[in-house]
Design an enzyme around this catalytic site. Sequence first.
Site, PDB file in Angstrom:
ATOM      1  N   GLU A  11       1.076 -11.734  -2.944  1.00 51.63           N
ATOM      2  CA  GLU A  11      -0.397 -11.699  -2.917  1.00 51.63           C
ATOM      3  C   GLU A  11      -0.978 -11.284  -4.265  1.00 51.63           C
ATOM      4  O   GLU A  11      -2.174 -11.438  -4.499  1.00 51.63           O
ATOM      5  CB  GLU A  11      -0.898 -10.771  -1.790  1.00 51.63           C
ATOM      6  CG  GLU A  11      -0.809  -9.266  -2.037  1.00 51.63           C
ATOM      7  CD  GLU A  11       0.568  -8.651  -1.774  1.00 51.63           C
ATOM      8  OE1 GLU A  11       1.573  -9.388  -1.739  1.00 51.63           O
ATOM      9  OE2 GLU A  11       0.641  -7.409  -1.637  1.00 51.63           O
ATOM     10  N   CYS A  13       6.260  -5.138   0.555  1.00 48.67           N
ATOM     11  CA  CYS A  13       6.464  -3.800  -0.020  1.00 48.67           C
ATOM     12  C   CYS A  13       6.304  -2.708   1.041  1.00 48.67           C
ATOM     13  O   CYS A  13       7.191  -2.520   1.863  1.00 48.67           O
ATOM     14  CB  CYS A  13       5.535  -3.639  -1.214  1.00 48.67           C
ATOM     15  SG  CYS A  13       6.077  -2.362  -2.334  1.00 48.67           S
ATOM     16  N   ILE A  15       6.057  -2.993  -7.345  1.00 49.59           N
ATOM     17  CA  ILE A  15       5.298  -1.769  -7.597  1.00 49.59           C
ATOM     18  C   ILE A  15       5.847  -0.668  -6.684  1.00 49.59           C
ATOM     19  O   ILE A  15       5.652  -0.727  -5.473  1.00 49.59           O
ATOM     20  CB  ILE A  15       3.791  -1.975  -7.316  1.00 49.59           C
ATOM     21  CG1 ILE A  15       3.249  -3.140  -8.148  1.00 49.59           C
ATOM     22  CG2 ILE A  15       3.008  -0.698  -7.615  1.00 49.59           C
ATOM     23  CD1 ILE A  15       1.867  -3.614  -7.729  1.00 49.59           C
ATOM     24  N   ARG A  16       6.521   0.275  -7.250  1.00 48.64           N
ATOM     25  CA  ARG A  16       7.188   1.328  -6.452  1.00 48.64           C
ATOM     26  C   ARG A  16       7.852   0.721  -5.215  1.00 48.64           C
ATOM     27  O   ARG A  16       7.645   1.145  -4.076  1.00 48.64           O
ATOM     28  CB  ARG A  16       6.191   2.420  -6.049  1.00 48.64           C
ATOM     29  CG  ARG A  16       5.894   3.363  -7.194  1.00 48.64           C
ATOM     30  CD  ARG A  16       5.364   4.687  -6.710  1.00 48.64           C
ATOM     31  NE  ARG A  16       4.221   4.502  -5.861  1.00 48.64           N
ATOM     32  CZ  ARG A  16       4.042   5.110  -4.702  1.00 48.64           C
ATOM     33  NH1 ARG A  16       4.929   5.970  -4.257  1.00 48.64           N
ATOM     34  NH2 ARG A  16       2.968   4.890  -3.985  1.00 48.64           N
ATOM     35  N   GLY A  70       0.859  -1.191   0.000  1.00 55.30           N
ATOM     36  CA  GLY A  70       0.000   0.000   0.000  1.00 55.30           C
ATOM     37  C   GLY A  70       0.882   1.223   0.000  1.00 55.30           C
ATOM     38  O   GLY A  70       1.928   1.245  -0.648  1.00 55.30           O
ATOM     39  N   GLU A  71       0.496   2.199   0.767  1.00 56.94           N
ATOM     40  CA  GLU A  71       1.275   3.438   0.834  1.00 56.94           C
ATOM     41  C   GLU A  71       1.665   3.623   2.302  1.00 56.94           C
ATOM     42  O   GLU A  71       0.806   3.809   3.154  1.00 56.94           O
ATOM     43  CB  GLU A  71       0.414   4.584   0.281  1.00 56.94           C
ATOM     44  CG  GLU A  71       0.945   5.952   0.503  1.00 56.94           C
ATOM     45  CD  GLU A  71       2.408   6.114   0.114  1.00 56.94           C
ATOM     46  OE1 GLU A  71       2.791   5.717  -0.998  1.00 56.94           O
ATOM     47  OE2 GLU A  71       3.167   6.625   0.945  1.00 56.94           O
ATOM     48  N   SER A  72       2.969   3.564   2.549  1.00 62.36           N
ATOM     49  CA  SER A  72       3.402   3.494   3.953  1.00 62.36           C
ATOM     50  C   SER A  72       3.141   4.779   4.728  1.00 62.36           C
ATOM     51  O   SER A  72       2.951   4.735   5.946  1.00 62.36           O
ATOM     52  CB  SER A  72       4.864   3.063   4.051  1.00 62.36           C
ATOM     53  OG  SER A  72       5.685   3.946   3.349  1.00 62.36           O
ATOM     54  N   ARG A  99      13.086   3.692   0.191  1.00 64.80           N
ATOM     55  CA  ARG A  99      11.763   3.645  -0.457  1.00 64.80           C
ATOM     56  C   ARG A  99      11.897   3.937  -1.951  1.00 64.80           C
ATOM     57  O   ARG A  99      12.803   4.628  -2.390  1.00 64.80           O
ATOM     58  CB  ARG A  99      10.831   4.685   0.168  1.00 64.80           C
ATOM     59  CG  ARG A  99      10.443   4.354   1.591  1.00 64.80           C
ATOM     60  CD  ARG A  99       9.558   5.436   2.179  1.00 64.80           C
ATOM     61  NE  ARG A  99       8.263   5.511   1.552  1.00 64.80           N
ATOM     62  CZ  ARG A  99       7.411   6.536   1.725  1.00 64.80           C
ATOM     63  NH1 ARG A  99       7.753   7.552   2.501  1.00 64.80           N
ATOM     64  NH2 ARG A  99       6.248   6.534   1.122  1.00 64.80           N
ATOM     65  N   HIS A 136       5.364  -8.616  -4.193  1.00 64.74           N
ATOM     66  CA  HIS A 136       3.986  -8.869  -3.725  1.00 64.74           C
ATOM     67  C   HIS A 136       3.505 -10.278  -4.083  1.00 64.74           C
ATOM     68  O   HIS A 136       2.766 -10.420  -5.073  1.00 64.74           O
ATOM     69  CB  HIS A 136       3.031  -7.898  -4.423  1.00 64.74           C
ATOM     70  CG  HIS A 136       3.159  -6.470  -4.050  1.00 64.74           C
ATOM     71  ND1 HIS A 136       2.468  -5.896  -3.022  1.00 64.74           N
ATOM     72  CD2 HIS A 136       3.886  -5.481  -4.602  1.00 64.74           C
ATOM     73  CE1 HIS A 136       2.746  -4.614  -2.944  1.00 64.74           C
ATOM     74  NE2 HIS A 136       3.615  -4.329  -3.894  1.00 64.74           N
TER      75      HIS A 136
HETATM   76  N1  LIG Z   1       3.548  -1.310  -3.470  1.00 68.56           N
HETATM   77  C1  LIG Z   1       3.852  -0.723  -2.332  1.00 68.56           C
HETATM   78  O1  LIG Z   1       3.526  -1.207  -1.242  1.00 68.56           O
HETATM   79  C2  LIG Z   1       4.539   0.601  -2.469  1.00 68.56           C
HETATM   80  C3  LIG Z   1       5.159   1.164  -1.223  1.00 68.56           C
HETATM   81  C4  LIG Z   1       5.254   2.680  -1.348  1.00 68.56           C
HETATM   82  N2  LIG Z   1       6.208   3.051  -2.346  1.00 68.56           N
HETATM   83  C5  LIG Z   1       5.623   3.283   0.007  1.00 68.56           C
HETATM   84  O2  LIG Z   1       6.643   3.873   0.159  1.00 68.56           O
HETATM   85  O3  LIG Z   1       4.857   3.175   0.906  1.00 68.56           O
END
Ligand SMILES: NC(=O)CC[C@H](N)C(=O)O
Length: 233
Positions: free
Chosen positions: A210, A99, A166-167, A66-68, A134, A208
């Site tokens: 999942e 992630c 993903i990122r 997700g987005e931390s 990150r 990931h």
């Molecule tokens: N796919 C992800 O969980 C991305 C992590 C996101 N770039 C972060 O810094 O939170």
Amino acid sequence: MNEQKKVVKVGVLALQGSFREHLSHLENLFKELAENSDYSMYEFKACKVKAKKDLDSLNGIIICGGESTTMTILLQRTKILNTLREMITKRHLPAWGTCCGLILLSNHIENNKSKILGDLTYECIGGLDVTVSRNSFGRQLESFTETIDLTEATNHQIKIFKGVFIRAPTITTIDSNDGTKILATVTRNEHTYVIGAMNRTVLGTSFHPELVDGDYRFHKWFLDEFILKNLDL
Ligand SMILES: NC(=O)CC[C@H](N)C(=O)O
């Protein structure tokens, strides 16, 4: 017969991000294991963790992608953060982060120093003594998949695995000699990146599992090696 089964409860932090995918992987895995006599002594349950009370009687937890930044805010607002940190770092609750989850389970973040978020700061859960960086591979558009060799790390339980990035963050250093070790690496543009690390009870992956449809091998490995081996902690 049923009463003798040991209930094993796996929580998935469900505040934001890819928690549905993790829950669906666990549910499918648990259906498979219900037919497997090697696991007949267990009754597996997957559950969402949305509030502090949902942490009760867990045998393991998954922190999803997700987005931390959003996730740390929600962890603090819901007051889950401190209890979860205590469970993972002091009481050794087995935990796996994918992630964003890897970032939150790391003890140090390289490129995120003292970030202020309104009345809060960017706080991690911790548990894995590594430093992460990150967004190591650039933006969302630069997301990619890469074949990962997990043969050695998983003692032949998983060989080749599809890594979805993903990122994604990467691990820049392993910071202690408490048994924390590298899980896997990938090489891109002639640079080798560490994309997973673990100690006895905490696992973090940049990728990931999942998001790999119909493949529950990584979830099974986490269950076998981290949760079931540490049931009596
Ligand atoms: N796919 C992800 O969980 C991305 C992590 C996101 N770039 C972060 O810094 O939170």
